[in-house]
Design a protein around this motif. Structure first.
Motif, PDB file in Angstrom:
ATOM      1  N   GLU A  69       0.819  -1.188  -0.259  1.00  0.00           N
ATOM      2  CA  GLU A  69      -0.049  -0.028   0.011  1.00  0.00           C
ATOM      3  C   GLU A  69       0.965   1.321   0.017  1.00  0.00           C
ATOM      4  N   ILE A  70       1.960   1.277   0.878  1.00  0.00           N
ATOM      5  CA  ILE A  70       2.818   2.558   0.863  1.00  0.00           C
ATOM      6  C   ILE A  70       3.333   2.504  -0.584  1.00  0.00           C
ATOM      7  N   MET A  71       3.682   1.712  -1.091  1.00  0.00           N
ATOM      8  CA  MET A  71       4.693   1.730  -2.372  1.00  0.00           C
ATOM      9  C   MET A  71       3.723   2.189  -3.466  1.00  0.00           C
ATOM     10  N   GLN A  72       2.341   1.937  -3.301  1.00  0.00           N
ATOM     11  CA  GLN A  72       1.395   2.245  -4.424  1.00  0.00           C
ATOM     12  C   GLN A  72       1.088   3.799  -4.125  1.00  0.00           C
ATOM     13  N   ARG A  73       0.864   4.122  -2.996  1.00  0.00           N
ATOM     14  CA  ARG A  73       0.580   5.526  -2.593  1.00  0.00           C
ATOM     15  C   ARG A  73       1.703   6.528  -2.991  1.00  0.00           C
ATOM     16  N   VAL A  74       2.977   6.018  -2.807  1.00  0.00           N
ATOM     17  CA  VAL A  74       4.078   6.793  -2.949  1.00  0.00           C
ATOM     18  C   VAL A  74       4.234   7.091  -4.569  1.00  0.00           C
ATOM     19  N   ARG A  75       4.284   6.004  -5.149  1.00  0.00           N
ATOM     20  CA  ARG A  75       4.197   5.996  -6.724  1.00  0.00           C
ATOM     21  C   ARG A  75       3.295   6.959  -7.392  1.00  0.00           C
ATOM     22  N   LEU A  76       1.854   6.617  -7.085  1.00  0.00           N
ATOM     23  CA  LEU A  76       0.951   7.416  -7.421  1.00  0.00           C
ATOM     24  C   LEU A  76       1.105   8.982  -7.301  1.00  0.00           C
ATOM     25  N   ALA A  77       1.588   9.388  -6.146  1.00  0.00           N
ATOM     26  CA  ALA A  77       1.532  10.676  -5.619  1.00  0.00           C
ATOM     27  C   ALA A  77       3.044  11.334  -6.026  1.00  0.00           C
ATOM     28  N   GLY A  78       3.891  10.593  -6.164  1.00  0.00           N
ATOM     29  CA  GLY A  78       5.304  11.024  -6.129  1.00  0.00           C
ATOM     30  C   GLY A  78       5.980  11.161  -4.979  1.00  0.00           C
ATOM     31  N   ALA A  79       5.271  11.578  -4.250  1.00  0.00           N
ATOM     32  CA  ALA A  79       5.970  12.127  -2.627  1.00  0.00           C
ATOM     33  C   ALA A  79       4.641  12.110  -1.707  1.00  0.00           C
ATOM     34  N   THR A  80       5.082  11.392  -0.398  1.00  0.00           N
ATOM     35  CA  THR A  80       3.973  11.561   0.496  1.00  0.00           C
ATOM     36  C   THR A  80       4.755  11.730   1.828  1.00  0.00           C
ATOM     37  N   SER A  81       3.956  11.887   2.879  1.00  0.00           N
ATOM     38  CA  SER A  81       4.433  12.341   4.200  1.00  0.00           C
ATOM     39  C   SER A  81       4.219  11.202   5.232  1.00  0.00           C
ATOM     40  N   VAL A  82       5.123  10.980   6.274  1.00  0.00           N
ATOM     41  CA  VAL A  82       4.676   9.923   7.311  1.00  0.00           C
ATOM     42  C   VAL A  82       3.357  10.185   7.928  1.00  0.00           C
ATOM     43  N   ARG A  83       3.199  11.349   8.261  1.00  0.00           N
ATOM     44  CA  ARG A  83       1.759  11.507   8.801  1.00  0.00           C
ATOM     45  C   ARG A  83       0.700  11.283   7.916  1.00  0.00           C
ATOM     46  N   ASP A  84       0.748  11.285   6.652  1.00  0.00           N
ATOM     47  CA  ASP A  84      -0.597  11.049   5.845  1.00  0.00           C
ATOM     48  C   ASP A  84      -0.764   9.554   5.746  1.00  0.00           C
ATOM     49  N   LEU A  85       0.574   8.941   5.558  1.00  0.00           N
ATOM     50  CA  LEU A  85       0.504   7.323   5.519  1.00  0.00           C
ATOM     51  C   LEU A  85      -0.045   6.849   6.595  1.00  0.00           C
ATOM     52  N   ALA A  86       0.512   7.243   7.891  1.00  0.00           N
ATOM     53  CA  ALA A  86       0.025   6.677   9.112  1.00  0.00           C
ATOM     54  C   ALA A  86      -1.575   6.904   9.130  1.00  0.00           C
ATOM     55  N   ALA A  87      -2.092   8.102   8.856  1.00  0.00           N
ATOM     56  CA  ALA A  87      -3.518   8.306   8.807  1.00  0.00           C
ATOM     57  C   ALA A  87      -4.208   7.563   7.856  1.00  0.00           C
ATOM     58  N   GLN A  88      -3.886   7.464   6.606  1.00  0.00           N
ATOM     59  CA  GLN A  88      -4.201   6.488   5.598  1.00  0.00           C
ATOM     60  C   GLN A  88      -4.431   4.944   6.086  1.00  0.00           C
ATOM     61  N   LEU A  89      -3.377   4.480   6.670  1.00  0.00           N
ATOM     62  CA  LEU A  89      -3.224   3.107   6.693  1.00  0.00           C
ATOM     63  C   LEU A  89      -3.648   2.554   8.148  1.00  0.00           C
ATOM     64  N   GLY A  90      -3.837   3.669   9.200  1.00  0.00           N
ATOM     65  CA  GLY A  90      -4.488   3.451  10.396  1.00  0.00           C
ATOM     66  C   GLY A  90      -3.479   2.853  11.277  1.00  0.00           C
ATOM     67  N   VAL A  91      -2.198   3.172  11.289  1.00  0.00           N
ATOM     68  CA  VAL A  91      -1.056   2.730  12.198  1.00  0.00           C
ATOM     69  C   VAL A  91      -0.365   3.984  12.659  1.00  0.00           C
ATOM     70  N   SER A  92       0.702   3.546  13.429  1.00  0.00           N
ATOM     71  CA  SER A  92       1.304   4.832  14.355  1.00  0.00           C
ATOM     72  C   SER A  92       2.409   5.357  13.101  1.00  0.00           C
ATOM     73  N   PRO A  93       2.704   6.812  13.471  1.00  0.00           N
ATOM     74  CA  PRO A  93       3.908   7.229  12.535  1.00  0.00           C
ATOM     75  C   PRO A  93       5.171   6.607  12.784  1.00  0.00           C
ATOM     76  N   SER A  94       5.414   6.153  14.063  1.00  0.00           N
ATOM     77  CA  SER A  94       6.686   5.332  14.363  1.00  0.00           C
ATOM     78  C   SER A  94       6.781   3.863  13.275  1.00  0.00           C
ATOM     79  N   THR A  95       5.626   3.275  13.091  1.00  0.00           N
ATOM     80  CA  THR A  95       5.436   2.160  12.376  1.00  0.00           C
ATOM     81  C   THR A  95       5.810   2.397  10.796  1.00  0.00           C
ATOM     82  N   ILE A  96       5.214   3.450  10.304  1.00  0.00           N
ATOM     83  CA  ILE A  96       5.434   4.054   8.966  1.00  0.00           C
ATOM     84  C   ILE A  96       7.253   4.371   8.861  1.00  0.00           C
ATOM     85  N   ARG A  97       7.769   5.090   9.888  1.00  0.00           N
ATOM     86  CA  ARG A  97       9.116   5.419   9.532  1.00  0.00           C
ATOM     87  C   ARG A  97       9.863   3.968   9.285  1.00  0.00           C
ATOM     88  N   ARG A  98       9.508   3.194  10.296  1.00  0.00           N
ATOM     89  CA  ARG A  98      10.126   1.708  10.018  1.00  0.00           C
ATOM     90  C   ARG A  98      10.191   1.326   8.943  1.00  0.00           C
TER      91      ARG A  98
END
Length: 257
Positions: free
Chosen positions: A9-38
């Motif tokens: 899901e992360i790969m799909q979102r980054v490739r579609l948008a070209g760039a995205t933030s940790v905060r947005d990914l965490a909100a979209q996927l329902g996990v913590s920012p620290s999980t997204i950073r890892r």
């Protein structure tokens, strides 16, 4: 959410948008920012994306690897000749009077063009397929309901689509995929589409996989099915020979074009 599913899901979102933030990914996927950073650190090490402060960028050339996960207009040209050859060969499997299910994807849209003027019934959740066949009086066209996904080939997905498929009895389904692994496993990258592909397989008497030669091994973190669940695979000359042998050994008929 399992890690490999989250990474897809992360790969799909980054490739579609070209760039995205940790905060947005965490909100979209329902996990913590620290999980997204890892997750981003792992994907950066793999070369899948580029980790930057506060988020991630698509790696150079990443969009060329996506194919069926990109918006439809962005994938109409790469490998066009190979895809059209696969679609033309697949059309020869269809008999007049058949009921066929067409999956979401660029090759199945090309197949729809080759079915134009044929006395067949086409069932699909792809609005791109509908656009091809909507004005064709010879084709009976059935559109499955569901949730609209505007960025992905303008398709309908979700529980309503899958429930509608329970009412369908098709002669064959033509599936797309992100890749075929060396062990014959068929994979995809889009979470919303995998359950739909599986439901289409249940609704059809014959399962036909359409994959051009560049899909060996292709990409995709999500398993759609094993090689033993395929009846026919249509691909190009030049597809990975060991994988083709694996598919044949599992009972699939491999048609090369």
């Amino acid at each position: 959410m399992l890690q490999h599913v989250r990474h897809a899901e992360i790969m799909q979102r980054v490739r579609l948008a070209g760039a995205t933030s940790v905060r947005d990914l965490a909100a979209q996927l329902g996990v913590s920012p620290s999980t997204i950073r890892r997750d981003l650190e792992i994907l950066d090490r793999d070369g899948t994306l580029t980790r930057v402060r506060g988020g991630a960028l698509a790696s150079e050339g990443a969009s060329a690897d996506l194919d069926d996960d990109l918006p439809f207009a962005g994938v109409a040209s790469p490998g066009e000749r190979d895809k059209d050859a696969v679609a033309a060969r697949a059309a020869r499997l269809v008999r007049d009077g058949d009921v066929v299910l067409l999956d979401i994807g660029t090759t199945t849209v090309r197949l729809a063009r080759h079915l134009s003027g044929r006395r067949v019934t086409v069932v699909t959740s792809s609005l791109a397929v509908v656009d091809v066949l909507r004005g064709d009086p010879a084709v009976e066209l059935l559109l499955l309901g569901g949730m609209l996904r505007r960025a992905h080939h303008s398709s309908l997905v979700g529980v309503l689509t899958e429930e509608a498929l329970r009412q369908v009895s098709a002669d064959r389904v033509f599936l797309s995929a992100s890749g075929v692994r060396p062990d014959g496993q068929v994979t995809d990258s889009t979470i919303a589409e995998v359950p739909l592909k599986r439901a289409m397989m249940v609704a059809a008497g014959q399962v036909v996989l359409l994959v051009d030669r560049h899909k060996f091994p292709g990409n995709g973190a999500l398993r759609v099915c094993g090689p033993e669940e395929l009846d026919v695979v249509v691909t190009n000359d030049g597809a990975d020979e060991p994988t083709v042998r694996t598919l044949t050994a599992a009972g699939a008929q491999v048609l090369l074009t």
